[in-house]
Design an enzyme around this catalytic site. Structure first.
Site, PDB file in Angstrom:
ATOM      1  N   GLU A 160      39.700  43.038  34.341  1.00  0.00           N
ATOM      2  CA  GLU A 160      38.661  43.661  35.157  1.00  0.00           C
ATOM      3  C   GLU A 160      38.166  44.964  34.548  1.00  0.00           C
ATOM      4  O   GLU A 160      36.965  45.214  34.491  1.00  0.00           O
ATOM      5  CB  GLU A 160      39.187  43.935  36.582  1.00  0.00           C
ATOM      6  CG  GLU A 160      39.631  42.703  37.332  1.00  0.00           C
ATOM      7  CD  GLU A 160      41.111  42.376  37.164  1.00  0.00           C
ATOM      8  OE1 GLU A 160      41.657  41.696  38.045  1.00  0.00           O
ATOM      9  OE2 GLU A 160      41.732  42.791  36.159  1.00  0.00           O
ATOM     10  N   CYS A 194      42.864  48.405  38.848  1.00  0.00           N
ATOM     11  CA  CYS A 194      41.594  47.688  38.716  1.00  0.00           C
ATOM     12  C   CYS A 194      40.744  47.838  39.979  1.00  0.00           C
ATOM     13  O   CYS A 194      39.519  47.990  39.887  1.00  0.00           O
ATOM     14  CB  CYS A 194      41.853  46.216  38.418  1.00  0.00           C
ATOM     15  SG  CYS A 194      42.578  45.963  36.779  1.00  0.00           S
ATOM     16  N   CYS A 236      44.829  44.565  40.688  1.00  0.00           N
ATOM     17  CA  CYS A 236      45.887  45.526  40.975  1.00  0.00           C
ATOM     18  C   CYS A 236      45.251  46.818  41.497  1.00  0.00           C
ATOM     19  O   CYS A 236      44.032  46.942  41.557  1.00  0.00           O
ATOM     20  CB  CYS A 236      46.703  45.794  39.707  1.00  0.00           C
ATOM     21  SG  CYS A 236      45.801  46.712  38.438  1.00  0.00           S
TER      22      CYS A 236
END
Length: 148
Positions: free
Chosen positions: A48, A79, A76
């Protein structure tokens, strides 16, 4: 999501965790990337983040309002923060990440009302294919570890 899956497969071929992401704006592909943490020796080289960086450079803007990011796995916390800083409109993913997911599993970064931007989320797109890809990757990893 098919393009994100293609990126995830590219990551797998490089012995990276098979996660891929693409950035779409106004219906056109702007950027694509896959996990490269091992290859780059960089813990921030998540699919990402790399896709956002490519898109920002290509468009010449740090913000990507209206963009949709398709990623194979729930982002996560790192990101998710990058997605908010980029001001993406929507994030679509295949499967949740119960150990690191910052958008639904362990936290709700993309929808936290205390933040000055929120992104809509759609989850479960191509989930079976994503799950299978991840399970097979880690099954092979465990097999190699057991052989040593």
């Amino acid at each position: 999501m098919e393009l994100a899956l293609a990126e995830a497969r590219a990551a797998e071929r490089k012995d990276e965790v098979p996660i891929g992401a693409v950035v779409v704006l106004d219906g056109r592909l702007v950027a694509r990337a896959h996990n490269s943490t091992r290859t780059r020796c960089d813990p921030t080289a998540h699919a990402e983040v790399l896709a956002l960086s490519k898109a920002a450079r290509k468009l010449g803007a740090q913000r990507l309002p209206g963009a949709v990011v398709y990623t194979t796995v729930e982002p996560c916390f790192m990101c998710a923060g990058a997605l908010l800083h980029a001001r993406v409109a929507r994030v679509v993913w295949g499967v949740r990440d119960p150990k690191f997911g910052g958008c639904a599993s362990l936290g709700h970064v993309l929808s936290d009302p205390r933040l000055n931007h929120r992104a809509t989320i759609t989850e479960g797109v191509c989930a079976d294919e994503v799950r299978s890809l991840l399970q097979e990757f880690f099954r092979k990893k465990r097999g190699r570890s057991a052989d040593k």
